[in-house]
Enzyme design. Sequence first.
Site, PDB file in Angstrom:
ATOM      1  N   ASP A  74       0.856  -1.187   0.000  1.00  0.00           N
ATOM      2  CA  ASP A  74       0.000   0.000   0.000  1.00  0.00           C
ATOM      3  C   ASP A  74       0.890   1.235   0.000  1.00  0.00           C
ATOM      4  OD1 ASP A  74      -2.141   1.695   0.169  1.00  0.00           O
ATOM      5  OD2 ASP A  74      -2.762   1.110   2.187  1.00  0.00           O
ATOM      6  N   ASP A 104      -3.024   2.460  -5.964  1.00  0.00           N
ATOM      7  CA  ASP A 104      -1.957   2.535  -4.972  1.00  0.00           C
ATOM      8  C   ASP A 104      -1.838   1.316  -4.063  1.00  0.00           C
ATOM      9  OD1 ASP A 104      -4.363   2.992  -3.718  1.00  0.00           O
ATOM     10  OD2 ASP A 104      -3.664   4.653  -2.491  1.00  0.00           O
ATOM     11  N   GLU A 105      -2.520   0.231  -4.360  1.00  0.00           N
ATOM     12  CA  GLU A 105      -2.367  -0.954  -3.519  1.00  0.00           C
ATOM     13  C   GLU A 105      -2.688  -2.221  -4.296  1.00  0.00           C
ATOM     14  OE1 GLU A 105      -5.219  -1.623  -0.346  1.00  0.00           O
ATOM     15  OE2 GLU A 105      -6.544  -0.088  -1.176  1.00  0.00           O
TER      16      GLU A 105
END
EC number: 2.7.7.7
Length: 362
Positions: free
Chosen positions: A18, A112-113
């Site tokens: 993350d 983003d993860e």
Amino acid sequence: MTPDAQPDPGLRKIIHVDMDAFFASVEQRDFPELRGKPVAVGGSSARGVVAAASYEARVFGVRSAMPSVRAARLCPDLIFVRHRFDVYRAVSQQIRAIFHDYTPLVEPLSLDEAYLDVTDTAGGRTATAIAKEIRARIRETTQLTASAGVSYNKFLAKLASDQNKPDGLCVITPDRGPDFVLSLPVGKFHGIGPATAGKMQAMGIHTGADLRAQDLDFLTRRFGKSGRYYWNISRGIDHRRVSPDRIRKSAGAENTFSADLMTLDQACEALVPLAAKVWAAVSRHGLHGRTVTLKVKFSDFRQITRARSLTRPVASEAELLATAGDLAAGVLPDPRGARLLGIALSGFEHEDAYDAQLSLFD
């Protein structure tokens, strides 16, 4: 114990990566004058909404999806910058390329993860060593930091990645897993949203220990099919696989807001990052859909959906956003206020559609 409570035949090595305050961190990287200062990505107008906040801003209580007016009150020195989703997508592609150097089993959750399953690709190395190397490569390649969680299933890996943010690493081993969740608030559990957490708390279920104390029959009666999932995760059990190519028929993104959106302008601004996430997902997999669906949940938890099908596939992110905005104009503003908004694209031209039900920001 139910059959689901039996351990996996072979423990897996799962990593959840993350990025730390991703959008705001990209802005601070690209504009040195923003470094070390409280930054919010989003509009600063009276009807603006914070899309992402730097850690310097979070110290003051600024959070994503917060009305900009409230954020400015909490942090008078807050610096607002406009989003640059094309840049965020490009950085996300760099990061994803690093993931694929280690395993083909990469399941993105958003820009983003992502989850990685390195069980069969570790080559004798520990998942912890791989996670450390991935974080180092991300820093070297993008000048950004990432936090990672390592465990034997997806649920615990995601919990772990939240423990030592920012720029941290947490490992939950099989012997720690079952008891790791006991003291955590149920609202921290991935898969238990604010509405469900509130419902549980009204029943006296506040922590993982409280959840574990409920029997499967009770949870199934109260929460339907999700009851079995809740029973399992309260014991550190999660048999879901990392699925890079989940076969579904829609790609969607939604967000629950910390403060209800009372105007159409607020809602339309909040739809911008949702449309960007959906478009990034379908573009990544070469999908072309014709039907745009808007989801609205009001402050009284009543929910509606509105959909529009075009005669041809949606041509661009801008068209997706404009269509969602038109649908929003048909139902908003509403005196109850909107506590959740979602956008989905469906009606794909081929059957091998990828389900990207994305969580918004970090």
